[in-house]
Design an enzyme around this catalytic site. Structure first.
Site, mmCIF file in Angstrom:
data_model
loop_
_atom_site.group_PDB
_atom_site.id
_atom_site.type_symbol
_atom_site.label_atom_id
_atom_site.label_comp_id
_atom_site.label_asym_id
_atom_site.label_seq_id
_atom_site.Cartn_x
_atom_site.Cartn_y
_atom_site.Cartn_z
ATOM 1 N N LEU A 317 0.812 -1.215 0.000
ATOM 2 C CA LEU A 317 0.000 0.000 0.000
ATOM 3 C C LEU A 317 0.845 1.264 0.000
ATOM 4 O O LEU A 317 0.422 2.301 -0.480
ATOM 5 C CB LEU A 317 -0.926 0.018 1.220
ATOM 6 C CG LEU A 317 -1.943 -1.121 1.326
ATOM 7 C CD1 LEU A 317 -2.690 -1.047 2.649
ATOM 8 C CD2 LEU A 317 -2.919 -1.064 0.158
ATOM 9 N N GLY A 318 2.028 1.197 0.587
ATOM 10 C CA GLY A 318 2.866 2.382 0.663
ATOM 11 C C GLY A 318 4.148 2.109 1.416
ATOM 12 O O GLY A 318 4.377 1.006 1.922
ATOM 13 N N GLY A 320 6.713 3.990 4.354
ATOM 14 C CA GLY A 320 6.935 5.075 5.288
ATOM 15 C C GLY A 320 8.356 5.081 5.787
ATOM 16 O O GLY A 320 9.195 4.266 5.370
ATOM 17 N N GLY A 321 8.642 6.009 6.705
ATOM 18 C CA GLY A 321 9.997 6.131 7.230
ATOM 19 C C GLY A 321 10.421 4.928 8.043
ATOM 20 O O GLY A 321 11.612 4.657 8.172
ATOM 21 N N GLY A 323 9.052 1.698 7.535
ATOM 22 C CA GLY A 323 8.841 0.427 6.863
ATOM 23 C C GLY A 323 7.687 0.471 5.883
ATOM 24 O O GLY A 323 7.011 1.488 5.720
ATOM 25 N N VAL A 325 3.997 -0.771 4.151
ATOM 26 C CA VAL A 325 2.645 -1.102 4.602
ATOM 27 C C VAL A 325 1.989 -1.975 3.543
ATOM 28 O O VAL A 325 2.014 -1.641 2.353
ATOM 29 C CB VAL A 325 1.806 0.165 4.851
ATOM 30 C CG1 VAL A 325 0.421 -0.207 5.348
ATOM 31 C CG2 VAL A 325 2.504 1.082 5.849
ATOM 32 N N ASP A 438 3.995 14.127 15.227
ATOM 33 C CA ASP A 438 4.217 13.926 13.790
ATOM 34 C C ASP A 438 2.903 14.059 13.022
ATOM 35 O O ASP A 438 2.580 13.232 12.169
ATOM 36 C CB ASP A 438 4.860 12.566 13.528
ATOM 37 C CG ASP A 438 5.594 12.523 12.185
ATOM 38 O OD1 ASP A 438 5.877 13.606 11.626
ATOM 39 O OD2 ASP A 438 5.877 11.421 11.692
#
Length: 612
Positions: A317-318, A320-321, A323, A325, A438
């Protein structure tokens, strides 16, 4: 240098052989099984043992030999103490204990409950620790004390004193005015009626069994922990003397070779040693956290279960910083999002923060954590699935996943209000205050109805509800959203107002959409985005013409701009609370005042801008 190292190795080897040869045979014992079966508790191992093999462990559990696997198993924590029911034993040497006698006394408000004292013994082998325990004082006479932080409850001919709710804990220093009273320790739960101690004392509690350093070292080396007739510790070994000598010789020779190698590869080995220590510390930190939060209602999955639910990480799905997803499904078919964490940073802080923070929440605008995996170096977090992904893909012009979908002004306002409510809940609605640190469009997830949910608590900090100011080493967050005081304490203290700043920057982006801004006057600054927003407010220009369908939409956008500018005030005390933000967004635009400029913005002074 090599000759000197060889000489040192020879001396160490010689002394160890002599010491082992001189040792007597008092430590020789028979072998004990690696584990034993204990009915409904399953297979247990050291430091636990059964009553028919008491020499094979330190904590004896009775009833394991009972043929009925569902029968209650009991343990005696104190010498000559009463038997307590063991409901669960986990792999981290933690027991879930139930005291049926105490429960009956609590149910009937019987003062005998205060005759118990869970001040558990320690020895040179092990110690017991109750996770949640409170110190109370039992006094035979009424005390004339001026201590508003203590409450009193009368019980028959005795008075029971206990600290205020924020101070409930095991005390190490007894206040002077309680000298002459009996100090008792009893397990507690979250108070539902604080004025009645029978309501917040608990008969079910967690006990952690901790081995002493010497005992743990002995057990890990294959020995067993023992006390001699004088009560002194010794490590009993199961091997014969000859085997022990040969083993020691071989080990020392190996160590000697390693020492010689270190002279050649000193730098590399030092780096490797540091890396191993950091990994070990990270693992220990996470293990300690999981032990202390054993009763969290979050499922723990194995890594094989994680691979199965994601079909070996097929649908990404994506990224991130921390890891990637992946989309997955639970056995019942419920869709989930699985975050696979990279190598932990900061002693596993981001993994611990996620579980510690989100496990304390239950709110429509905070994402739900359904489970986690911690198995060796594999770490994963399982969340509810958000079909519309993150907010960022809808507010950046060139987002690769934007899917040509334009959010209406009504939807943008709905998202802004929802995120504000979620943050207000984190700041004021939980048992503890949670500071996110964040907040940005990437960390706002949208369900099928575009209801926003705050996610990614890897940088969060937890503090008591009555405390807002936190201490931090260095800045945390994402550039462009970090409050000035997080960078430099010269701007103020770090608190929940730092989240307010990040939120303000986010909703200004939601309205301005950065790349969509069409400025009719000179606005060349790219370093501080609100500069451009202020220019539009001065000129009464529409910031997001694509999202504005009517006058009502225009008013929504203008309210979001004004609220956003209030949130990014340089002085934290000038920013509203998130509860105040909700009221501003849901109120009328006529009630809003245009905020002063943050001094980081150098455009001309705003004079009565039109907001109608």
């Amino acid at each position: 240098m090599m000759v000197r190292a060889s000489f040192y190795c020879f001396l160490i080897l010689s002394h160890l052989v002599l010491l082992l040869s001189a040792e007597d045979e008092k430590g020789y014992i028979r072998n004990c099984p690696a584990s034993f079966y204990c009915g409904k508790l399953g297979h247990l191992q050291f430091p636990f043992t059964s009553s028919n093999q008491p020499e094979c462990g330190l904590s004896v559990i009775y009833g394991c030999e009972d043929s009925d696997s569902n029968a209650d198993k009991e343990i005696q924590l104190e010498k000559e103490g009463r038997m307590l029911i063991v409901q669960k034993v986990n792999e981290y040497n933690t027991l879930l204990i139930y005291d049926d006698v105490l429960q009956r006394e609590l149910d009937s408000s019987n003062c005998e409950a205060f005759q118990h004292n869970f001040s558990l013994p320690t020895s040179s082998l092990l110690s017991f620790h109750i996770t949640n325990i409170a110190s109370l004082f039992r006094c035979n006479v009424t005390l004339d004390i001026d201590a508003p932080e203590y409450f009193k409850s009368s019980c028959k001919d005795q008075d029971i004193y206990y600290p205020s709710q924020n101070e409930l804990r095991s005390l190490t220093d007894i206040p002077s005015f309680f000298v002459g009273c009996s100090s008792i320790q009893l397990p507690l739960k979250l108070p539902s009626n604080f004025s009645d101690p029978f309501k917040w004392l608990s008969s079910t509690f967690v006990v952690e069994v901790r081995l002493s350093h010497e005992c743990g070292k002995c057990h890990n080396s294959g020995g067993q922990c023992r006390l001699d007739k004088k009560g002194s510790f010794f490590c009993a070994k199961g091997n014969s003397m000859k085997v022990r000598v040969y083993t020691a010789v071989a080990s020392v020779v190996g160590v000697g070779v390693l020492i010689l190698t270190c002279f050649y590869f000193r730098t590399k080995l030092s780096s490797l040693h540091l890396l191993c220590n950091n990994k070990s510390r990270t693992h220990e930190n996470i293990m300690a956290f999981l032990r202390n939060h054993e009763l969290l209602a979050i499922r723990r999955y194995s890594y094989n279960e994680i691979k199965k639910m994601t079909i070996s990480f097929k649908d990404k799905l994506g990224q991130g910083g921390y890891g990637g997803v992946y989309k997955g499904k639970l056995p019942g078919g419920c869709p989930v999002a699985v975050k696979i964490l990279n190598e932990s940073k900061g002693n596993g802080e981001e993994f611990i923060n996620e579980i510690a923070s989100i496990s304390k929440t239950s709110h429509v605008n905070v994402v739900t954590l359904l489970g986690f995996c911690f198995e060796g170096s594999n770490r994963a977090l399982v969340y509810e699935y958000m079909p519309n992904g993150s907010l960022e893909k809808f507010i950046y012009e060139k987002s690769p996943s934007r899917a040509n979908y334009e959010l209406t002004g009504e939807t943008l306002n709905k998202i802004a209000v929802g995120v504000a409510r979620g943050l207000d809940y984190l700041h004021r609605g939980c048992n503890t205050r949670i500071l996110h640190f964040d907040i940005k469009p990437h960390n706002i997830l949208l369900d099928e109805d575009f209801c926003p949910k705050i996610s990614d608590f890897g940088l969060s900090k937890i503090c008591p509800r009555n405390k807002s100011i936190v201490s931090m080493l260095g800045a945390r967050g994402t550039a462009g959203y970090i409050a000035p005081e997080v960078f430099s304490r010269n701007f103020g203290v770090v608190s929940h107002k730092s989240d307010v700043y990040s939120y303000g920057m986010m909703i200004l982006e939601m309205v301005g959409k950065r790349k969509y801004i069409n400025i009719k006057t000179d606005c060349t600054s790219e370093t501080y985005f609100p500069h451009c927003v202020l220019k539009h407010l001065e000129l009464n220009e529409e910031l997001a013409p694509q999202s504005i369908a009517d006058e009502e939409d225009k008013e929504r956008m203008q309210k979001m701009v004004i609220v956003g500018l209030w949130c990014i005030q340089t002085n934290p005390s000038n920013r509203p609370t998130m509860g105040g933000v909700v009221k501003m967004l849901e109120g009328s635009i006529e009630s809003l005042q245009v905020p002063p400029k943050p001094f980081l913005v150098f455009s001309s002074q705003i004079t009565n801008p039109s907001i109608s």
